[in-house]
Design a protein around this motif. Structure first.
Motif, PDB file in Angstrom:
ATOM      1  N   ALA A 175       0.853  -1.194   0.000  1.00  0.00           N
ATOM      2  CA  ALA A 175       0.000   0.000   0.000  1.00  0.00           C
ATOM      3  C   ALA A 175       0.883   1.235   0.000  1.00  0.00           C
ATOM      4  N   VAL A 176       0.386   2.301  -0.625  1.00  0.00           N
ATOM      5  CA  VAL A 176       1.079   3.583  -0.611  1.00  0.00           C
ATOM      6  C   VAL A 176       0.130   4.617  -0.027  1.00  0.00           C
ATOM      7  N   ARG A 177       0.579   5.305   1.024  1.00  0.00           N
ATOM      8  CA  ARG A 177      -0.256   6.311   1.696  1.00  0.00           C
ATOM      9  C   ARG A 177       0.051   7.691   1.124  1.00  0.00           C
ATOM     10  N   LEU A 178      -1.002   8.324   0.593  1.00  0.00           N
ATOM     11  CA  LEU A 178      -0.850   9.625  -0.045  1.00  0.00           C
ATOM     12  C   LEU A 178      -1.296  10.743   0.885  1.00  0.00           C
ATOM     13  N   PRO A 179      -0.734  11.937   0.702  1.00  0.00           N
ATOM     14  CA  PRO A 179      -1.059  13.107   1.516  1.00  0.00           C
ATOM     15  C   PRO A 179      -2.161  13.925   0.850  1.00  0.00           C
ATOM     16  N   ALA A 180      -2.219  15.212   1.181  1.00  0.00           N
ATOM     17  CA  ALA A 180      -3.090  16.152   0.466  1.00  0.00           C
ATOM     18  C   ALA A 180      -2.452  16.411  -0.894  1.00  0.00           C
ATOM     19  N   VAL A 181      -3.182  16.091  -1.959  1.00  0.00           N
ATOM     20  CA  VAL A 181      -2.650  16.185  -3.318  1.00  0.00           C
ATOM     21  C   VAL A 181      -3.322  17.344  -4.045  1.00  0.00           C
ATOM     22  N   TYR A 182      -2.535  18.095  -4.812  1.00  0.00           N
ATOM     23  CA  TYR A 182      -3.105  19.178  -5.605  1.00  0.00           C
ATOM     24  C   TYR A 182      -2.585  19.093  -7.031  1.00  0.00           C
ATOM     25  N   GLY A 183      -3.360  19.664  -7.959  1.00  0.00           N
ATOM     26  CA  GLY A 183      -2.933  19.678  -9.349  1.00  0.00           C
ATOM     27  C   GLY A 183      -4.103  19.596 -10.304  1.00  0.00           C
ATOM     28  N   PRO A 184      -3.819  19.405 -11.595  1.00  0.00           N
ATOM     29  CA  PRO A 184      -4.869  19.410 -12.607  1.00  0.00           C
ATOM     30  C   PRO A 184      -5.851  18.261 -12.443  1.00  0.00           C
ATOM     31  N   GLN A 185      -7.061  18.489 -12.945  1.00  0.00           N
ATOM     32  CA  GLN A 185      -8.131  17.502 -13.000  1.00  0.00           C
ATOM     33  C   GLN A 185      -8.827  17.253 -11.662  1.00  0.00           C
ATOM     34  N   GLU A 186      -8.542  18.044 -10.642  1.00  0.00           N
ATOM     35  CA  GLU A 186      -9.346  17.929  -9.426  1.00  0.00           C
ATOM     36  C   GLU A 186     -10.719  18.520  -9.716  1.00  0.00           C
ATOM     37  N   ARG A 187     -11.747  17.788  -9.353  1.00  0.00           N
ATOM     38  CA  ARG A 187     -13.104  18.225  -9.637  1.00  0.00           C
ATOM     39  C   ARG A 187     -14.071  17.462  -8.774  1.00  0.00           C
ATOM     40  N   ILE A 188     -15.266  17.984  -8.673  1.00  0.00           N
ATOM     41  CA  ILE A 188     -16.309  17.324  -7.881  1.00  0.00           C
ATOM     42  C   ILE A 188     -16.860  16.136  -8.662  1.00  0.00           C
ATOM     43  N   ARG A 189     -16.924  14.999  -7.981  1.00  0.00           N
ATOM     44  CA  ARG A 189     -17.546  13.797  -8.532  1.00  0.00           C
ATOM     45  C   ARG A 189     -18.393  13.176  -7.437  1.00  0.00           C
ATOM     46  N   ALA A 190     -19.154  12.160  -7.786  1.00  0.00           N
ATOM     47  CA  ALA A 190     -19.980  11.483  -6.783  1.00  0.00           C
ATOM     48  C   ALA A 190     -19.120  10.915  -5.662  1.00  0.00           C
ATOM     49  N   SER A 191     -17.920  10.463  -5.996  1.00  0.00           N
ATOM     50  CA  SER A 191     -17.024   9.883  -4.997  1.00  0.00           C
ATOM     51  C   SER A 191     -16.198  10.932  -4.269  1.00  0.00           C
ATOM     52  N   ARG A 192     -16.300  12.191  -4.712  1.00  0.00           N
ATOM     53  CA  ARG A 192     -15.512  13.274  -4.109  1.00  0.00           C
ATOM     54  C   ARG A 192     -16.348  14.554  -4.166  1.00  0.00           C
ATOM     55  N   PRO A 193     -17.222  14.783  -3.179  1.00  0.00           N
ATOM     56  CA  PRO A 193     -18.184  15.885  -3.259  1.00  0.00           C
ATOM     57  C   PRO A 193     -17.606  17.272  -3.011  1.00  0.00           C
ATOM     58  N   HIS A 194     -16.361  17.351  -2.554  1.00  0.00           N
ATOM     59  CA  HIS A 194     -15.750  18.652  -2.290  1.00  0.00           C
ATOM     60  C   HIS A 194     -14.345  18.678  -2.870  1.00  0.00           C
ATOM     61  N   THR A 195     -13.895  19.852  -3.281  1.00  0.00           N
ATOM     62  CA  THR A 195     -12.520  19.995  -3.737  1.00  0.00           C
ATOM     63  C   THR A 195     -11.673  20.630  -2.635  1.00  0.00           C
ATOM     64  N   SER A 196     -10.366  20.503  -2.771  1.00  0.00           N
ATOM     65  CA  SER A 196      -9.444  20.997  -1.743  1.00  0.00           C
ATOM     66  C   SER A 196      -9.384  22.515  -1.719  1.00  0.00           C
ATOM     67  N   ALA A 197      -8.880  23.040  -0.616  1.00  0.00           N
ATOM     68  CA  ALA A 197      -8.699  24.489  -0.490  1.00  0.00           C
ATOM     69  C   ALA A 197      -7.741  25.007  -1.555  1.00  0.00           C
ATOM     70  N   VAL A 198      -6.713  24.240  -1.883  1.00  0.00           N
ATOM     71  CA  VAL A 198      -5.757  24.675  -2.894  1.00  0.00           C
ATOM     72  C   VAL A 198      -6.434  24.764  -4.259  1.00  0.00           C
ATOM     73  N   HIS A 199      -7.292  23.807  -4.574  1.00  0.00           N
ATOM     74  CA  HIS A 199      -8.038  23.872  -5.833  1.00  0.00           C
ATOM     75  C   HIS A 199      -8.945  25.093  -5.861  1.00  0.00           C
ATOM     76  N   GLN A 200      -9.588  25.387  -4.747  1.00  0.00           N
ATOM     77  CA  GLN A 200     -10.468  26.555  -4.684  1.00  0.00           C
ATOM     78  C   GLN A 200      -9.679  27.851  -4.885  1.00  0.00           C
ATOM     79  N   LEU A 201      -8.476  27.902  -4.358  1.00  0.00           N
ATOM     80  CA  LEU A 201      -7.627  29.071  -4.571  1.00  0.00           C
ATOM     81  C   LEU A 201      -7.257  29.218  -6.045  1.00  0.00           C
ATOM     82  N   MET A 202      -6.961  28.107  -6.703  1.00  0.00           N
ATOM     83  CA  MET A 202      -6.625  28.167  -8.117  1.00  0.00           C
ATOM     84  C   MET A 202      -7.810  28.642  -8.954  1.00  0.00           C
ATOM     85  N   VAL A 203      -9.005  28.178  -8.603  1.00  0.00           N
ATOM     86  CA  VAL A 203     -10.208  28.635  -9.311  1.00  0.00           C
ATOM     87  C   VAL A 203     -10.356  30.145  -9.168  1.00  0.00           C
ATOM     88  N   ALA A 204     -10.147  30.658  -7.950  1.00  0.00           N
ATOM     89  CA  ALA A 204     -10.249  32.098  -7.714  1.00  0.00           C
ATOM     90  C   ALA A 204      -9.175  32.869  -8.482  1.00  0.00           C
TER      91      ALA A 204
END
Length: 335
Positions: A175-204
């Protein structure tokens, strides 16, 4: 190699698919419940010659087993997951357990009989560590753990099953344990109802919209998607795995204050407010995480993160709204 990435069109999964394909490791199958849309197709276009998308519900044991066998898959990156929390954990408990845990059991059972299969890598999460007592002390794989959410319970339980089936099968499984990840293609999906704060900053930033922010002291080891893909690729290419679990991140804590200041340097207009309820974008104390200790993956696999926070944001800024990555000529400087 023939690599299967489950959840291959999710925010992390699609970056793994592209990153693995870019490294020429072999054909990559992006298996997901939903077909690729225009943004996903555009993001994968540079590597489409060696990437194939196929429909898959990881809860369907027979379909998963058939895919492994029919395609003679040699390596699996099991990234399919549901990341909801709070009230959603109570209302969607059955689905969360089915996707995060039961699908792992389906995969592992099928792996016993898939003759071509050599390695299975489960994508787990730093969420198993919970909120640390010492925010700045690197978190080692040995723990301590804080399994107080259904998400963390399913992820850690899946890790245990992977370790058990490694012994049963004699195949490489970890298994590989991942941290808070940021970058392209982050978006809301049924399996991920919210985006990260970093993504929200990029949108702004892209919208030239001023925002109020809160939670400057909250820290995460924010890691750019390209470094995550590089680490997973290094694990798959390694001749053997000596441990059942590997942390993978940039390896250092980054406060939300540092994140916001980096965005300010790129042109974002942001104003700090004390009350998180008055902010458009806020980090809260329960979101604190200690940085993952990446000594194990450094020493055993030879992985080294390349992207500092500013490097990652520069690369991400050059990604268009439909997901086309920056030109290859741009190279990150060491963190």
């Amino acid at each position: 190699m023939k690599i299967l990435v489950t959840g291959g069109l999710g925010s992390v999964g699609i970056n793994l698919v592209r990153g693995l394909a870019e490294r020429g490791l072999g054909e990559v199958i992006a298996a997901d419940l939903s077909p690729p849309g225009p943004a996903e197709e555009a993001f994968l276009e540079p590597v489409r010659a060696c990437v194939r998308c196929c429909p898959l519900d990881v809860r369907d044991r027979a379909a998963l087993a058939a895919l492994l066998t029919d395609e003679a898959v040699t390596h699996v990156v099991h990234a399919a997951a549901i990341t909801v929390s709070g009230e959603a954990e109570r209302s969607q408990a059955d689905t969360i357990v089915a996707v995060n845990l039961e699908s792992t059991l389906h995969l592992l059972a099928a792996a016993l009989h898939a003759s071509a299969l050599e390695k299975v890598l489960l994508v787990s999460s730093s969420g198993v560590y919970g909120t640390p007592v010492d925010l700045w002390r690197p978190q080692r794989e040995e723990g301590p753990l804080d399994l107080t959410s259904l998400y963390a319970l399913t992820k850690y339980s899946a890790e245990l099953f992977v370790a058990h089936y490694a012994g049963l099968s004699g195949k490489a499984m970890a298994a590989v344990r991942l941290p808070a990840v940021y970058g392209p293609q982050e978006r809301i999906r049924a399996s991920r109802p919210h985006t990260s704060a970093v993504h929200q900053l990029m949108v702004a930033l892209r919208a030239s919209r001023a925002v109020r922010v809160a939670g400057p002291e909250v820290a995460r080891d924010w890691t750019y998607t390209a470094d995550i893909a590089a680490g997973v690729a290094a694990l798959l290419a390694a001749p053997r795995w000596q441990q059942p679990v590997y942390n993978l991140s940039c390896g250092r804590s980054i406060s939300f204050a540092e994140v916001v200041e980096t965005f300010r340097a790129a042109g974002l207009q942001a104003t700090w407010v004390a009350d998180a309820s008055e902010a458009e974008i806020a980090m809260r104390p329960h979101q604190n995480r200690a940085p993952l200790d990446i000594s194990r993956i450094r020493q055993e696999i030879g992985y080294e993160p390349l992207y500092s926070l500013s490097d990652g944001l520069k690369a991400w800024q050059q990604v268009s709204n439909v997901g086309v990555k920056a030109p290859r000529a741009w190279q990150p400087s060491p963190p």
